[in-house]
Design a protein around this motif. Structure first.
Motif, PDB file in Angstrom:
ATOM      1  N   ASN A 125       0.602  -1.187  -0.071  1.00  0.00           N
ATOM      2  CA  ASN A 125      -0.100   0.366  -0.136  1.00  0.00           C
ATOM      3  C   ASN A 125       0.831   1.272   0.084  1.00  0.00           C
ATOM      4  N   ASN A 126       1.872   1.311   0.459  1.00  0.00           N
ATOM      5  CA  ASN A 126       2.606   2.758   0.752  1.00  0.00           C
ATOM      6  C   ASN A 126       3.164   2.929  -0.582  1.00  0.00           C
ATOM      7  N   HIS A 127       4.067   1.661  -2.002  1.00  0.00           N
ATOM      8  CA  HIS A 127       4.173   1.779  -2.417  1.00  0.00           C
ATOM      9  C   HIS A 127       3.567   1.988  -3.680  1.00  0.00           C
ATOM     10  N   LYS A 128       2.067   1.736  -3.440  1.00  0.00           N
ATOM     11  CA  LYS A 128       1.293   1.877  -4.549  1.00  0.00           C
ATOM     12  C   LYS A 128       0.740   3.478  -4.398  1.00  0.00           C
ATOM     13  N   SER A 129       1.207   4.251  -2.738  1.00  0.00           N
ATOM     14  CA  SER A 129       0.560   5.784  -2.476  1.00  0.00           C
ATOM     15  C   SER A 129       1.811   6.318  -2.892  1.00  0.00           C
ATOM     16  N   MET A 130       2.946   5.652  -3.279  1.00  0.00           N
ATOM     17  CA  MET A 130       4.414   6.705  -3.074  1.00  0.00           C
ATOM     18  C   MET A 130       4.221   7.104  -5.070  1.00  0.00           C
ATOM     19  N   ILE A 131       3.927   5.952  -5.682  1.00  0.00           N
ATOM     20  CA  ILE A 131       3.614   5.882  -7.371  1.00  0.00           C
ATOM     21  C   ILE A 131       2.822   6.865  -7.249  1.00  0.00           C
ATOM     22  N   LEU A 133       1.813   9.228  -6.010  1.00  0.00           N
ATOM     23  CA  LEU A 133       2.181  10.975  -5.996  1.00  0.00           C
ATOM     24  C   LEU A 133       3.029  11.292  -6.576  1.00  0.00           C
ATOM     25  N   PHE A 134       3.355  10.818  -7.056  1.00  0.00           N
ATOM     26  CA  PHE A 134       4.560  10.779  -8.435  1.00  0.00           C
ATOM     27  C   PHE A 134       4.197  11.068  -9.324  1.00  0.00           C
ATOM     28  N   GLN A 135       3.588  10.384 -10.089  1.00  0.00           N
ATOM     29  CA  GLN A 135       2.591  10.245 -10.907  1.00  0.00           C
ATOM     30  C   GLN A 135       1.747  11.018 -11.422  1.00  0.00           C
ATOM     31  N   ASP A 136       0.851  11.574 -10.231  1.00  0.00           N
ATOM     32  CA  ASP A 136      -0.143  12.823 -10.339  1.00  0.00           C
ATOM     33  C   ASP A 136       1.073  13.937 -10.550  1.00  0.00           C
ATOM     34  N   PHE A 137       2.431  14.104 -10.089  1.00  0.00           N
ATOM     35  CA  PHE A 137       2.899  15.144 -10.763  1.00  0.00           C
ATOM     36  C   PHE A 137       3.636  14.912 -11.707  1.00  0.00           C
ATOM     37  N   ILE A 138       3.715  14.063 -11.954  1.00  0.00           N
ATOM     38  CA  ILE A 138       4.564  14.271 -13.949  1.00  0.00           C
ATOM     39  C   ILE A 138       3.525  14.377 -14.439  1.00  0.00           C
ATOM     40  N   GLU A 139       2.357  13.296 -14.302  1.00  0.00           N
ATOM     41  CA  GLU A 139       1.243  13.978 -15.174  1.00  0.00           C
ATOM     42  C   GLU A 139       1.017  15.118 -15.203  1.00  0.00           C
ATOM     43  N   ALA A 157       7.134   7.490 -13.030  1.00  0.00           N
ATOM     44  CA  ALA A 157       6.954   7.318 -11.360  1.00  0.00           C
ATOM     45  C   ALA A 157       7.704   5.713 -10.248  1.00  0.00           C
ATOM     46  N   LEU A 158       8.235   4.395 -11.253  1.00  0.00           N
ATOM     47  CA  LEU A 158       8.586   3.896 -10.912  1.00  0.00           C
ATOM     48  C   LEU A 158       9.992   4.279 -10.136  1.00  0.00           C
ATOM     49  N   TYR A 159      10.008   5.015 -11.299  1.00  0.00           N
ATOM     50  CA  TYR A 159      11.883   5.268 -11.504  1.00  0.00           C
ATOM     51  C   TYR A 159      12.056   6.171 -10.523  1.00  0.00           C
ATOM     52  N   LEU A 160      10.805   7.353 -10.232  1.00  0.00           N
ATOM     53  CA  LEU A 160      11.390   8.273  -8.967  1.00  0.00           C
ATOM     54  C   LEU A 160      11.327   7.169  -7.796  1.00  0.00           C
ATOM     55  N   LEU A 161      10.975   6.585  -7.789  1.00  0.00           N
ATOM     56  CA  LEU A 161      10.427   5.800  -6.267  1.00  0.00           C
ATOM     57  C   LEU A 161      11.254   5.332  -6.131  1.00  0.00           C
ATOM     58  N   ASN A 162      12.189   4.138  -7.355  1.00  0.00           N
ATOM     59  CA  ASN A 162      13.063   3.129  -7.225  1.00  0.00           C
ATOM     60  C   ASN A 162      14.224   3.889  -6.790  1.00  0.00           C
ATOM     61  N   SER A 163      14.484   5.395  -6.660  1.00  0.00           N
ATOM     62  CA  SER A 163      15.422   6.428  -7.115  1.00  0.00           C
ATOM     63  C   SER A 163      15.703   7.290  -5.622  1.00  0.00           C
ATOM     64  N   ILE A 164      14.245   7.574  -5.098  1.00  0.00           N
ATOM     65  CA  ILE A 164      14.085   7.727  -3.805  1.00  0.00           C
ATOM     66  C   ILE A 164      14.509   6.990  -2.591  1.00  0.00           C
ATOM     67  N   GLN A 165      13.836   5.799  -2.860  1.00  0.00           N
ATOM     68  CA  GLN A 165      15.090   4.254  -2.253  1.00  0.00           C
ATOM     69  C   GLN A 165      16.446   4.504  -2.442  1.00  0.00           C
ATOM     70  N   GLY A 166      16.950   4.346  -3.216  1.00  0.00           N
ATOM     71  CA  GLY A 166      18.121   4.585  -3.319  1.00  0.00           C
ATOM     72  C   GLY A 166      19.100   5.762  -2.801  1.00  0.00           C
TER      73      GLY A 166
END
Length: 192
Positions: A125-131, A133-139, A157-166
């Motif tokens: 759920n957290n993963h989906k929520s962060m995706i 969030l990023f997806q809305d800004f990107i759109e 959005a997937l790229y950004l989530l992966n990047s922020i986790q890294g």
């Protein structure tokens, strides 16, 4: 007559969160939680249930606090790119404030994602929520032309989530905010 709680539950959650964050779930003992909260074992069990139940409450509290922090910094930001950048910078600041022990949720992911169904559901759920969030800004950025359309909003959005986790993981080892901010700048340049 039922027993009345004589302690502040929110304070106890904060204290327990610090222990879990510093030591991890598996290395945190009930004695660690007793020492940190000042409660006896029975009070912890009666109030929160098991150690896993308390950990789940701590994760949810941590998540809520992070979302509140995001909402506060985004109040005055109109640019989607600036909003995304602010989320990344918040991640750097929080890691520094937490003495470079990383994000509790990311640490939990690496420790327990495949071990407990309750934790896995929370993390999903957290993963989906962060995706989202990023997806809305990107759109929004793609619509106004400030973010390129080389990839879909979801892919970015997937790229950004992966990047922020890294970035969170790198922040454990790197104590140099300028270097971490440079990583953010490079990451966001992909969107322009």
């Amino acid at each position: 007559m039922p027993k009345v709680e004589t302690f502040n539950k929110e304070v106890v959650i904060k204290q327990a969160t610090k222990v879990f964050h510093r030591k991890s779930y598996s290395l945190t003992s009930m004695q660690d939680l007793v020492d940190a909260t000042g409660l006896n074992r029975s009070s912890i069990y009666n109030t929160f249930g098991s150690k896993l139940d308390l950990y789940t409450v701590c994760l949810k509290s941590y998540q809520t606090n992070f979302k509140c922090s995001i909402e506060n910094i985004l109040k005055n930001i109109n640019s989607p790119l600036k909003a995304i950048e602010a989320i990344f910078i918040l991640n750097i600041k929080q890691n520094k404030n937490n003495k470079n022990i990383g994000c509790l949720i990311n640490n939990c992911t690496s420790e327990m994602a495949n071990q407990e169904v309750t934790i896995q559901k929370f993390l999903d759920n957290n993963h989906k929520s962060m995706i989202k969030l990023f997806q809305d800004f990107i759109e929004k950025g793609q619509q106004e032309g400030s973010i390129n359309k080389n990839n879909t909003a979801y892919e970015y959005a997937l790229y950004l989530l992966n990047s922020i986790q890294g970035l969170s993981i790198s922040g454990i080892l790197m104590n140099n905010c300028k270097q971490l901010e440079s990583i953010v700048k490079t990451t966001l340049s992909t969107l322009k």
